[in-house]
Design a protein around this motif. Structure first.
Motif, mmCIF file in Angstrom:
data_model
loop_
_atom_site.group_PDB
_atom_site.id
_atom_site.type_symbol
_atom_site.label_atom_id
_atom_site.label_comp_id
_atom_site.label_asym_id
_atom_site.label_seq_id
_atom_site.Cartn_x
_atom_site.Cartn_y
_atom_site.Cartn_z
ATOM 1 N N LYS A 50 -21.373 -53.116 8.622
ATOM 2 C CA LYS A 50 -20.462 -52.626 7.595
ATOM 3 C C LYS A 50 -19.605 -51.518 8.209
ATOM 4 C CE LYS A 50 -23.390 -53.240 3.503
ATOM 5 N NZ LYS A 50 -24.074 -52.495 2.431
ATOM 6 N N PRO A 51 -18.465 -51.214 7.597
ATOM 7 C CA PRO A 51 -17.673 -50.076 8.098
ATOM 8 C C PRO A 51 -18.521 -48.799 8.076
ATOM 9 C CG PRO A 51 -16.412 -51.341 6.504
ATOM 10 C CD PRO A 51 -17.818 -51.885 6.477
ATOM 11 N N SER A 52 -18.290 -47.936 9.052
ATOM 12 C CA SER A 52 -19.090 -46.710 9.132
ATOM 13 C C SER A 52 -18.762 -45.783 7.969
ATOM 14 C CB SER A 52 -18.858 -46.005 10.465
ATOM 15 O OG SER A 52 -17.546 -45.550 10.560
ATOM 16 N N GLU A 53 -19.744 -44.964 7.640
ATOM 17 C CA GLU A 53 -19.552 -43.982 6.562
ATOM 18 C C GLU A 53 -20.201 -42.667 6.961
ATOM 19 O OE1 GLU A 53 -22.381 -44.371 3.002
ATOM 20 O OE2 GLU A 53 -22.325 -46.418 3.773
ATOM 21 N N ASP A 54 -19.648 -41.583 6.416
ATOM 22 C CA ASP A 54 -20.192 -40.254 6.663
ATOM 23 C C ASP A 54 -21.193 -39.924 5.567
ATOM 24 O OD1 ASP A 54 -18.600 -39.833 8.915
ATOM 25 O OD2 ASP A 54 -16.936 -39.095 7.706
ATOM 26 N N VAL A 55 -22.325 -39.332 5.965
ATOM 27 C CA VAL A 55 -23.380 -38.961 5.024
ATOM 28 C C VAL A 55 -23.654 -37.470 5.190
ATOM 29 C CG1 VAL A 55 -25.787 -39.311 4.358
ATOM 30 C CG2 VAL A 55 -24.412 -41.255 5.138
ATOM 31 N N ASP A 56 -23.748 -36.775 4.074
ATOM 32 C CA ASP A 56 -24.078 -35.351 4.053
ATOM 33 C C ASP A 56 -25.345 -35.195 3.216
ATOM 34 O OD1 ASP A 56 -24.275 -32.594 3.632
ATOM 35 O OD2 ASP A 56 -22.106 -32.343 3.456
ATOM 36 N N ASP A 57 -26.419 -34.666 3.820
ATOM 37 C CA ASP A 57 -27.687 -34.518 3.109
ATOM 38 C C ASP A 57 -27.727 -33.286 2.207
ATOM 39 O OD1 ASP A 57 -29.059 -36.783 4.222
ATOM 40 O OD2 ASP A 57 -29.138 -35.676 6.102
ATOM 41 N N GLY A 58 -26.682 -32.472 2.226
ATOM 42 C CA GLY A 58 -26.647 -31.241 1.441
ATOM 43 C C GLY A 58 -26.462 -31.511 -0.029
ATOM 44 N N PRO A 59 -26.317 -30.464 -0.794
ATOM 45 C CA PRO A 59 -26.199 -29.075 -0.329
ATOM 46 C C PRO A 59 -27.557 -28.460 -0.014
ATOM 47 C CG PRO A 59 -26.012 -29.124 -2.708
ATOM 48 C CD PRO A 59 -26.153 -30.561 -2.248
ATOM 49 N N PHE A 60 -27.523 -27.453 0.836
ATOM 50 C CA PHE A 60 -28.705 -26.678 1.174
ATOM 51 C C PHE A 60 -28.496 -25.256 0.676
ATOM 52 C CE2 PHE A 60 -28.639 -30.177 4.159
ATOM 53 C CZ PHE A 60 -29.954 -30.603 4.147
ATOM 54 N N ASP A 61 -29.588 -24.552 0.409
ATOM 55 C CA ASP A 61 -29.512 -23.211 -0.163
ATOM 56 C C ASP A 61 -29.040 -22.153 0.825
ATOM 57 O OD1 ASP A 61 -30.400 -24.208 -2.589
ATOM 58 O OD2 ASP A 61 -32.503 -23.770 -2.157
ATOM 59 N N LEU A 62 -29.275 -22.393 2.119
ATOM 60 C CA LEU A 62 -28.929 -21.400 3.130
ATOM 61 C C LEU A 62 -27.535 -21.644 3.688
ATOM 62 C CD1 LEU A 62 -32.322 -21.403 5.049
ATOM 63 C CD2 LEU A 62 -31.548 -19.725 3.384
ATOM 64 N N THR A 63 -26.948 -20.586 4.241
ATOM 65 C CA THR A 63 -25.647 -20.703 4.908
ATOM 66 C C THR A 63 -25.777 -20.192 6.338
ATOM 67 O OG1 THR A 63 -24.885 -18.486 4.323
ATOM 68 C CG2 THR A 63 -24.453 -20.246 2.713
ATOM 69 N N ASP A 64 -24.738 -20.427 7.131
ATOM 70 C CA ASP A 64 -24.725 -19.959 8.519
ATOM 71 C C ASP A 64 -24.950 -18.455 8.607
ATOM 72 O OD1 ASP A 64 -24.083 -22.560 9.002
ATOM 73 O OD2 ASP A 64 -22.125 -22.165 9.865
ATOM 74 N N ASN A 65 -24.567 -17.726 7.578
ATOM 75 C CA ASN A 65 -24.686 -16.265 7.604
ATOM 76 C C ASN A 65 -26.098 -15.785 7.300
ATOM 77 O OD1 ASN A 65 -21.920 -16.040 8.110
ATOM 78 N ND2 ASN A 65 -21.440 -16.056 5.930
ATOM 79 N N ASP A 66 -26.935 -16.650 6.697
ATOM 80 C CA ASP A 66 -28.272 -16.242 6.283
ATOM 81 C C ASP A 66 -29.269 -16.173 7.442
ATOM 82 O OD1 ASP A 66 -27.536 -16.040 3.604
ATOM 83 O OD2 ASP A 66 -28.028 -18.136 3.204
ATOM 84 N N ILE A 67 -29.096 -17.019 8.437
ATOM 85 C CA ILE A 67 -30.096 -17.136 9.504
ATOM 86 C C ILE A 67 -29.425 -17.381 10.852
ATOM 87 C CG2 ILE A 67 -31.928 -18.061 8.030
ATOM 88 C CD1 ILE A 67 -31.172 -20.855 9.111
#
Length: 162
Positions: free
Chosen positions: A82-99
């Motif tokens: 099948k044509p490729s598709e993008d998958v995002d498992d988010g949202p997640f509670d943390l951000t790049d700034n948290d850890i």
């Protein structure tokens, strides 16, 4: 079960087989049905392939490109992608700034349905592998094809979700 912390670069992830990811709080659990080991991995002295759960702790993001195969790849290659598709498992509670985060890159395939994984990028604080089995292909008649992936995947999911 043996837990290996970090050592992510000692897995040969691009030809490995995975189950679908499971969000567990701020962690992402990825069942590893057929995870190839390099000779440098601490478990590499025992065999070539490991099964278990890849646990990414304190995940910030998880995105991947997938292409599902329609048909049975073991039956003469009469299927198609099948044509490729993008998958995002988010949202997640943390951000790049948290850890402080690390970036982990996975390629390979999902076992069911048969799907190619390209550029799966997981940003997380840390990684560990909960190993439930190691196999030496030299000792298995039929090599990789002998392993019963459905049984292994079900056992891993059961262990991961408690």
């Amino acid at each position: 079960m043996i837990i290996y912390r970090e050592n992510f670069d000692e897995f040969h992830v691009c030809e490995s087989t995975y189950g679908r990811p499971i969000k567990n709080g701020s962690d992402l659990l990825v069942p590893a049905i057929k995870l190839f080991l390099t000779g440098n991995h601490p478990a590499g002295q025992y065999g070539d392939i490991a099964t278990g759960t890849m646990r990414f702790k304190n995940v910030v993001s998880s995105t991947r490109d997938i292409s599902e195969y329609v048909g049975d790849p073991r039956r003469g290659g009469k299927g198609y992608f099948k044509p490729s598709e993008d998958v995002d498992d988010g949202p997640f509670d943390l951000t790049d700034n948290d850890i402080h985060m690390n970036e982990y890159l996975i390629e390979g395939k999902f076992s069911d349905p048969h799907t190619c994984i390209g550029d799966w990028i997981i940003k997380a604080e840390s990684f560990e592998f909960e190993c439930v089995g190691i196999y030496d292909l030299k000792l298995i008649p039929g090599g990789c094809e002998y392993l019963n992936y459905r049984t292994i995947e079900d056992a891993i999911k059961q262990a991961a979700t408690g």
